[in-house]
Design a protein around this motif. Sequence first.
Motif, short mmCIF file in Angstrom:
data_model
loop_
_atom_site.label_atom_id
_atom_site.label_comp_id
_atom_site.label_asym_id
_atom_site.label_seq_id
_atom_site.Cartn_x
_atom_site.Cartn_y
_atom_site.Cartn_z
N LYS A 269 0.86 -1.18 0.00
CA LYS A 269 0.00 0.00 0.00
C LYS A 269 0.90 1.24 0.00
CE LYS A 269 -4.28 1.64 0.92
NZ LYS A 269 -5.48 1.28 0.20
N ALA A 270 0.79 2.00 -1.09
CA ALA A 270 1.58 3.24 -1.14
C ALA A 270 1.11 4.18 -0.04
CB ALA A 270 1.42 3.90 -2.51
N SER A 271 2.00 5.00 0.46
CA SER A 271 1.64 5.84 1.60
C SER A 271 2.55 7.06 1.64
CB SER A 271 1.77 5.07 2.91
OG SER A 271 3.13 4.78 3.16
N VAL A 272 2.28 7.89 2.62
CA VAL A 272 3.09 9.07 2.84
C VAL A 272 4.45 8.68 3.46
CG1 VAL A 272 1.96 9.45 5.07
CG2 VAL A 272 2.99 11.38 3.87
N GLY A 273 4.66 7.40 3.66
CA GLY A 273 5.93 6.92 4.22
C GLY A 273 5.66 6.08 5.45
N PHE A 274 6.47 5.05 5.64
CA PHE A 274 6.26 4.22 6.82
C PHE A 274 6.80 4.91 8.06
CE2 PHE A 274 10.21 2.29 4.95
CZ PHE A 274 11.11 2.57 5.97
N GLY A 275 6.16 4.61 9.20
CA GLY A 275 6.65 5.11 10.48
C GLY A 275 6.70 3.95 11.45
N GLY A 276 6.65 4.27 12.74
CA GLY A 276 6.70 3.22 13.76
C GLY A 276 8.09 3.11 14.32
N SER A 277 8.14 2.48 15.49
CA SER A 277 9.42 2.44 16.22
C SER A 277 10.38 1.43 15.64
CB SER A 277 9.15 2.12 17.68
OG SER A 277 8.61 0.81 17.78
N CYS A 278 9.91 0.57 14.73
CA CYS A 278 10.75 -0.57 14.34
C CYS A 278 11.45 -0.45 13.00
CB CYS A 278 9.90 -1.84 14.34
SG CYS A 278 9.43 -2.33 16.00
N PHE A 279 10.71 -0.15 11.93
CA PHE A 279 11.29 -0.32 10.59
C PHE A 279 12.60 0.44 10.41
CE2 PHE A 279 7.21 -1.64 8.12
CZ PHE A 279 7.33 -2.90 8.65
N GLN A 280 12.55 1.74 10.64
CA GLN A 280 13.77 2.53 10.38
C GLN A 280 14.91 2.07 11.30
OE1 GLN A 280 13.54 6.82 9.80
NE2 GLN A 280 15.06 7.04 11.42
N LYS A 281 14.59 1.91 12.57
CA LYS A 281 15.60 1.50 13.55
C LYS A 281 16.24 0.17 13.17
CE LYS A 281 13.82 -0.33 17.49
NZ LYS A 281 14.22 -1.73 17.60
N ASP A 282 15.40 -0.79 12.79
CA ASP A 282 15.94 -2.12 12.53
C ASP A 282 16.73 -2.17 11.22
OD1 ASP A 282 14.78 -2.75 14.90
OD2 ASP A 282 13.14 -3.93 14.07
N ILE A 283 16.30 -1.39 10.23
CA ILE A 283 17.09 -1.36 8.99
C ILE A 283 18.44 -0.70 9.25
CG2 ILE A 283 17.22 -0.39 6.66
CD1 ILE A 283 14.17 -0.65 6.57
N LEU A 284 18.42 0.39 10.00
CA LEU A 284 19.70 1.06 10.30
C LEU A 284 20.62 0.12 11.08
CD1 LEU A 284 18.43 4.67 11.11
CD2 LEU A 284 19.60 3.86 9.04
N ASN A 285 20.03 -0.66 11.92
CA ASN A 285 20.75 -1.67 12.67
C ASN A 285 21.41 -2.68 11.71
OD1 ASN A 285 21.33 -3.57 14.69
ND2 ASN A 285 19.42 -3.16 15.76
N LEU A 286 20.65 -3.08 10.69
CA LEU A 286 21.18 -4.00 9.67
C LEU A 286 22.28 -3.33 8.86
CD1 LEU A 286 20.58 -6.87 8.58
CD2 LEU A 286 18.96 -5.83 6.98
N VAL A 287 22.10 -2.05 8.57
CA VAL A 287 23.11 -1.28 7.84
C VAL A 287 24.41 -1.26 8.65
CG1 VAL A 287 23.74 1.07 7.12
CG2 VAL A 287 21.47 0.15 6.57
N TYR A 288 24.25 -1.00 9.94
CA TYR A 288 25.43 -0.92 10.80
C TYR A 288 26.13 -2.28 10.88
CZ TYR A 288 28.37 0.16 14.80
OH TYR A 288 29.45 0.37 15.62
N LEU A 289 25.32 -3.32 10.98
CA LEU A 289 25.87 -4.67 11.02
C LEU A 289 26.64 -4.97 9.73
CD1 LEU A 289 25.87 -7.45 12.52
CD2 LEU A 289 23.75 -7.97 11.31
N SER A 290 26.05 -4.60 8.59
CA SER A 290 26.71 -4.84 7.29
C SER A 290 28.03 -4.09 7.22
CB SER A 290 25.82 -4.38 6.14
OG SER A 290 24.52 -4.87 6.28
N GLU A 291 28.01 -2.84 7.68
CA GLU A 291 29.25 -2.07 7.67
C GLU A 291 30.30 -2.72 8.57
OE1 GLU A 291 27.72 1.76 8.68
OE2 GLU A 291 27.40 2.33 6.57
N SER A 292 29.86 -3.16 9.75
CA SER A 292 30.81 -3.79 10.67
C SER A 292 31.40 -5.06 10.06
CB SER A 292 30.13 -4.17 11.98
OG SER A 292 29.38 -3.11 12.45
#
Length: 469
Positions: A269-292
């Motif tokens: 479902k297209a939207s004005v953008g996802f929010g919530g406490s999880c998606f952004q935080k967990d992706i950034l967490n994955l990004v950091y893990l990948s970088e590490s």
Amino acid sequence: ATKVTKICCIGAGYVGGPTCAVIAVKCPHIKVTIVDLNAARIAAWNSPDFKLPIYEPGLEQVVREARGRNLFFSTDVDKGIEEADLIFVSVNTPTKKSGVGAGSAADLNYVELATRRIATVANSSKIVVEKSTVPCRTAESMRTILEANSKPNCRFDILSNPEFLAEGTAISDLYNPDRVLIGSLQTPEGKAASDALVSVYANWVPTDRILTVGLWSSELSKLAANAMLAQRISSINALSAICEATGANIDEVAHAIGYDSRVGPKFLKASVGFGGSCFQKDILNLVYLSESCHLPEVAAYWRQVVEINEYQKRRFSKRVVDTLFNTITGKRIAVLGFAFKADTGDTRESAAITLIKDFQSERALVNVYDPQVEHSQIWADLQEASPLIPLDSIKKQVTICNSALEACKDAEAVVIATEWKEFLEIDWEAVYQNMNKPAFVFDGRLLVDADKLRKIGFKVTTIGRAEVA
Ligand code: NAD
Ligand code: UDX
């Protein structure tokens, strides 16, 4: 295997509260105690008239059934730990704001403090379950801390049991989960601990839906699941930009794509953008893990999911300004919805916060209405979004209203930011009468029937649709 008779959950938030309340309802033979350092939160969980700290459909009924029977809420963290044979750690793991990895790595301070408390207080062996979403191999750190600080004859087995509930549907997700994931060390002791937790869930979850895997797979699966879900939204939102430019219709495109059984219809479902406490935080967490792990290409791939989301929010507020003849200075904009999705009072990372901030910087006047979010929460979020602007000045630009109708009065434009069902039942004729003309509606959620509103006289702009002349 250990027979679990007493469970303690550290963290009475959006996850710990509903999850362990459902365990209590489904396992009347287990005593469940949910503890938290936040006394106000515990008091709300214990409130005599069930004014619970979080809004979640069906939650009150669950708490009414079990509270005082085998479900308890307490600030006595130590007693909860001491009594239990199985302890869920369900504390918050926000993105770090400073220090190494600021802006992407997870802040594990709360997990570590809870773990150290368990080590200090425990006088008997415990199964310690990571419920919080954590970076891969956190269980290893928890084990090291526990073993270095434990008393003689205390054994700690660590499990990973990530939570997949979505807010707004938490109770039905918990009653009928797609799967329960349990990770353990593949040693005899690890497997025995895993069996003990399996036997708790087996009270209501079919055993073929309880997946047992290695610890690291379990931890990584949680980050991966959220990254894949968010990736679908960013993909459809990226396509919505192409639709707006070409005249294709994002709903038709999503429907056509989702009909492929390999893709499936959900989370398109297209939207004005996802929010919530999880998606952004967990992706950034994955990004950091990948970088590490020295995988910069992998990190860049996942980071793009968050960047498209930021782009989608910016694009939407720009479209509002462009459509309103390139200026919204001094104009009144009604924002309907402040929660990050419908059926929750949670506002963490809500797209509405970004939109309102954008409108504020264009010097517009903003009316906000949300059926569930506390007014004090809205002020706190807007203050946090603009730390340099005094709250008094924010309050000169923003007004919180008690109904959609009130919010839309004398406005130039209505912006739908959250897909609350009640916005479908608004008396749009009355809204139109009370607005300045031309009256604009911007549907950031593909919620309302645009043609019906156009018949009333509105100029309607929808995500993923070209302008209608
Ligand atoms: P939350 O902030 O609502 O709740 C966490 C609670 O833990 C707070 O009430 C806090 O006071 C308490 N706490 C922190 N440290 C403590 C300590 N040392 N002792 C006792 N209490 C302590 O967070 P949440 O939304 O419930 O999320 C918890 C975890 O679950 C996070 O890791 C999150 O990523 C994950 N998760 C959240 C969701 C969701 O939908 N919110 C879904 C799946 C997973
Ligand atoms: C998410 C995961 O779904 C859940 O499994 C995990 O445990 C926690 O994170 P949650 O954030 O509570 O749950 O809600 P979700 O329904 O996933 O929605 C997240 C955001 O994406 C909301 O802002 C929602 O409006 C948006 N969204 C969702 C879309 O924009 N389009 C969609 O198709 C679906």
